[in-house]
Scaffold this active site. Structure first.
Site, PDB file in Angstrom:
ATOM      1  N   THR A   1       0.846  -1.192   0.000  1.00  0.00           N
ATOM      2  CA  THR A   1       0.000   0.000   0.000  1.00  0.00           C
ATOM      3  C   THR A   1       0.881   1.240   0.000  1.00  0.00           C
ATOM      4  O   THR A   1       1.936   1.262   0.635  1.00  0.00           O
ATOM      5  CB  THR A   1      -0.948   0.038   1.221  1.00  0.00           C
ATOM      6  OG1 THR A   1      -1.602   1.309   1.246  1.00  0.00           O
ATOM      7  CG2 THR A   1      -0.228  -0.182   2.543  1.00  0.00           C
TER       8      THR A   1
ATOM      9  N   GLU B   1      -4.432  -2.846   5.007  1.00  0.00           N
ATOM     10  CA  GLU B   1      -3.972  -3.445   6.270  1.00  0.00           C
ATOM     11  C   GLU B   1      -5.062  -4.255   6.957  1.00  0.00           C
ATOM     12  O   GLU B   1      -4.818  -4.948   7.945  1.00  0.00           O
ATOM     13  CB  GLU B   1      -3.491  -2.338   7.224  1.00  0.00           C
ATOM     14  CG  GLU B   1      -2.191  -1.659   6.811  1.00  0.00           C
ATOM     15  CD  GLU B   1      -2.385  -0.467   5.880  1.00  0.00           C
ATOM     16  OE1 GLU B   1      -3.421  -0.401   5.196  1.00  0.00           O
ATOM     17  OE2 GLU B   1      -1.501   0.399   5.835  1.00  0.00           O
TER      18      GLU B   1
ATOM     19  N   TRP C   1      -3.670   5.729  -4.327  1.00  0.00           N
ATOM     20  CA  TRP C   1      -2.941   6.671  -3.476  1.00  0.00           C
ATOM     21  C   TRP C   1      -1.932   7.513  -4.243  1.00  0.00           C
ATOM     22  O   TRP C   1      -1.278   7.027  -5.156  1.00  0.00           O
ATOM     23  CB  TRP C   1      -2.167   5.919  -2.396  1.00  0.00           C
ATOM     24  CG  TRP C   1      -3.032   5.315  -1.348  1.00  0.00           C
ATOM     25  CD1 TRP C   1      -3.186   3.984  -1.099  1.00  0.00           C
ATOM     26  CD2 TRP C   1      -3.869   5.991  -0.416  1.00  0.00           C
ATOM     27  NE1 TRP C   1      -4.059   3.796  -0.064  1.00  0.00           N
ATOM     28  CE2 TRP C   1      -4.499   5.013   0.379  1.00  0.00           C
ATOM     29  CE3 TRP C   1      -4.159   7.333  -0.156  1.00  0.00           C
ATOM     30  CZ2 TRP C   1      -5.391   5.320   1.400  1.00  0.00           C
ATOM     31  CZ3 TRP C   1      -5.056   7.643   0.853  1.00  0.00           C
ATOM     32  CH2 TRP C   1      -5.658   6.651   1.616  1.00  0.00           C
TER      33      TRP C   1
HETATM   34  P1  AMP Z   1      -6.442   1.286   0.811  1.00  0.00           P
HETATM   35  O1  AMP Z   1      -5.485   0.717   1.768  1.00  0.00           O
HETATM   36  O2  AMP Z   1      -5.815   1.719  -0.453  1.00  0.00           O
HETATM   37  O3  AMP Z   1      -7.624   0.405   0.617  1.00  0.00           O
HETATM   38  O4  AMP Z   1      -6.991   2.628   1.452  1.00  0.00           O
HETATM   39  C1  AMP Z   1      -7.591   2.684   2.704  1.00  0.00           C
HETATM   40  C2  AMP Z   1      -8.011   4.092   3.017  1.00  0.00           C
HETATM   41  O5  AMP Z   1      -8.944   4.555   2.040  1.00  0.00           O
HETATM   42  C3  AMP Z   1      -8.705   4.265   4.332  1.00  0.00           C
HETATM   43  O6  AMP Z   1      -7.815   4.352   5.416  1.00  0.00           O
HETATM   44  C4  AMP Z   1      -9.467   5.555   4.089  1.00  0.00           C
HETATM   45  O7  AMP Z   1      -8.632   6.682   4.232  1.00  0.00           O
HETATM   46  C5  AMP Z   1      -9.880   5.438   2.639  1.00  0.00           C
HETATM   47  N1  AMP Z   1     -11.219   4.839   2.530  1.00  0.00           N
HETATM   48  C6  AMP Z   1     -11.538   3.567   2.251  1.00  0.00           C
HETATM   49  N2  AMP Z   1     -12.870   3.402   2.212  1.00  0.00           N
HETATM   50  C7  AMP Z   1     -13.425   4.599   2.478  1.00  0.00           C
HETATM   51  C8  AMP Z   1     -14.765   5.089   2.602  1.00  0.00           C
HETATM   52  N3  AMP Z   1     -15.824   4.315   2.402  1.00  0.00           N
HETATM   53  N4  AMP Z   1     -14.924   6.384   2.920  1.00  0.00           N
HETATM   54  C9  AMP Z   1     -13.874   7.204   3.116  1.00  0.00           C
HETATM   55  N5  AMP Z   1     -12.594   6.815   3.007  1.00  0.00           N
HETATM   56  C10 AMP Z   1     -12.359   5.525   2.688  1.00  0.00           C
END
Ligand code: AMP
Length: 541
Positions: free
Chosen positions: A186, A331, A444
């Site tokens: 990530t 994570e 990201w």
């Molecule tokens: P990832 O590890 O790329 O799946 O990203 C995770 C992050 O995405 C989380 O810690 C949040 O900051 C953001 N995120 C994931 N789902 C949501 C959601 N439904 N609403 C707002 N932010 C989200």
């Protein structure tokens, strides 16, 4: 006294064995990168995953070795998922949207030994192969006659050539359930990308959780289309849950535009689809422009970024599709919360129900969460008090792969970098992000990388990268620059400086010039202040 039950380890192999035995005739449909539709079944996927295991044995790929993929959602990728993990190796799904330099860094850090790539990513493979120092074998996910003669990649072999001559029988090893099964990096943290290393146990428990009625409510009557990529946290674990319940899977391949997705949803009678808001925006745009309706779709899981209210309204009110707003992280394998109503909410007026649906949802059994202030003090569950969101559970990481420095956990809890409220009914709502990253279209962008590049420009004194709200991509980065005394910089020059240094989509949309960037007592840039300074700012059209 111990219980007297059998100690059968939870394993990925049990999922594919089950799907083959009990749902062998259920279809796995894939749009190939060539555009045609390929049809397979759980039985065929199982048989070919055993061929993958034999092929890895033939190459003497050891237990725990990483087998990487640079691939779209499709049947070959699914075969690798089950064949690699079930035979005791670790499937490492690489994100092809990253800059080739980032892919090289990750592949070397993971010490990948085999690299399997879709032909779409041949240009990336050509660019990186000489620098991926641990990769011994390169496999193109194509038929033998599609293999390019002049790839320049030594020993490149086609997947079909490699796998299809292998025996279809294989006895899966009896693995400890804590054995690593899958790996995903990530960029949603500060510093270099970090890998979550899932185990067989965490993967199976997460698959059970995903299928629960108040989560994705998956069953053998479902046809599931994961638009969310298999390189992004195992397509939210859907391939494993689908095997567990015997659901039909439909893979979109590289065609993620509204028209292609709509065609598949209709022709394959998809009942549940999952993806980030940006994808659904394209789909809704296509439906609206062409006066179309969904004839089969019942539910859609939307997560990865906050789901805009208009999207929930459109799916719900215009098209009669239930939106399941989900929150999770790499994570967390990734599911943490999902938003479904409780019994007591069913008779509420529609606008009250909508207020609940906009939240990121309730905890799933297995995930504990709490919100705390700067001193670690738990905040009230009143829907108003907010704090840092911390989680724990059997499918949450304990540490990153090759963890450097202290454990990321705080008293056993994983700090998510999200800021949230929790209401009296346990519904969590994300209100902010404390981590210094920007999420654009579900992917990201490291603000630190963007800042470091700008700082390397000889005329830049200071640079800060912040995210600005964007109607399609949720957020887009801009870089705020202070020029060195006596130097004048123009927007185009700053933006051009990013060419070739990061992936194109990670380049800021704009460069804004200021006299000074606000700095806090500890010398850190105060991005909240900076955002206030730029409150009237609008992204270029
Ligand atoms: P990832 O590890 O790329 O799946 O990203 C995770 C992050 O995405 C989380 O810690 C949040 O900051 C953001 N995120 C994931 N789902 C949501 C959601 N439904 N609403 C707002 N932010 C989200």
């Amino acid at each position: 006294m111990l219980g007297l039950m059998q100690k059968q380890a939870l394993s990925v192999s049990s999922l594919i064995d089950f799907a083959e035995t009990h749902h062998g005739d259920v279809e796995i449909v894939s749009r190939r990168i060539e555009g045609d539709i390929h049809r397979s079944t759980w039985a065929q996927i199982a048989s070919r995953s055993r061929q993958v295991a034999n092929a890895l044995d033939q190459w003497k790929i050891g237990q725990g070795a990483r087998v990487a993929t640079l691939a779209w959602n499709g049947y070959r990728h699914l075969e690798l998922y089950f064949g690699v993990s079930s035979s005791g190796r670790v499937i490492h799904t690489l994100n092809p949207r990253l800059h080739p330099d980032q892919i090289v860094w990750i592949a070397n850090h993971a010490e990948d030994e085999v690299m399997c790539f879709d032909m779409t990513f041949l240009p990336i493979a050509k660019q990186i192969h000489a620098r991926c120092t641990t990769v011994k074998h390169w496999v193109a996910l194509c038929d033998a006659d599609q293999l390019p003669a002049d790839s320049g990649i030594p020993g490149l072999i086609s997947y079909e050539n490699w796998v299809s001559q292998q025996a279809t029988s294989y006895v899966w090893p009896q693995l400890d359930e804590n054995t690593a099964s899958c790996m995903c990096y990530t960029s949603g943290t500060t510093g270099n990308p970090k890998a979550a290393l899932y185990s067989h146990r965490s993967t199976v428990l997460h698959a059970y959780a995903c299928a629960l009625p108040d989560v994705m409510c998956l069953s053998a009557r479902d046809t599931i289309l994961p638009v969310v990529p298999m390189f992004h946290v195992s397509a939210w674990g859907i391939p494993y849950s689908a095997a567990m319940v015997g659901a039909k899977l439909v893979f979109p391949g590289a065609a993620l535009d509204g028209k292609s997705i709509y065609e598949l949803l209709e022709t394959e009678k998809v009942t549940l689809a999952a993806g980030v808001p940006t994808v659904w925006q394209m789909l809704l745009g296509h439906l609206g422009a062409n006066g179309l309706r969904f004839n089969h779709l019942k539910r859609t899981v939307i997560g990865g970024s906050a789901c805009p209210p208009a999207m929930i309204h459109a799916f719900n009110d215009q098209y009669g599709v239930e939106v399941l707003h989900a929150w999770g992280m790499t994570e967390l394998s990734p599911l943490g919360t999902l938003c479904t109503l409780k019994n007591k909410h069913l008779d509420l007026p529609e606008d009250e129900k909508m207020k609940i649906r906009l939240k990121q949802g309730r905890a799933i059994f297995g995930i504990d969460f709490k919100i705390v202030d700067d001193h670690g003090k738990e905040q009230a569950h009143d829907g108003k008090a907010y704090g840092d969101l911390l989680v724990k559970g059997p499918w949450v990481i304990q540490e990153y792969f090759k963890q450097e420095g202290p454990s990321p956990l705080v008293d056993g809890w994983f700090p998510t970098g999200d800021v949230a409220t929790v209401d009296a009914d346990g519904y969590m709502q994300i209100t902010d992000r404390s981590k210094d990253v920007i999420k654009s279209g579900g992917e990201w962008i490291s603000s630190i990388d963007v800042e470091n590049i700008a700082m390397a420009h000889p005329d830049v004194l200071m640079a800060a990268c912040i995210g600005m709200p964007h109607p399609k991509w949720d957020e887009r980065p801009i870089v705020v620059v202070v020029a060195k005394p006596g130097k004048t910089l123009v927007r185009e020059e700053v933006l051009k400086f990013y060419d070739g240094k990061i992936a194109k989509w990670q380049i800021p949309d704009d460069a804004v010039f200021v006299e000074a960037i606000p700095i806090g007592a500890t010398g850190k840039m105060l991005k909240t202040k900076l955002r206030e300074m730029l409150s009237a700012y609008q992204l270029p059209a």
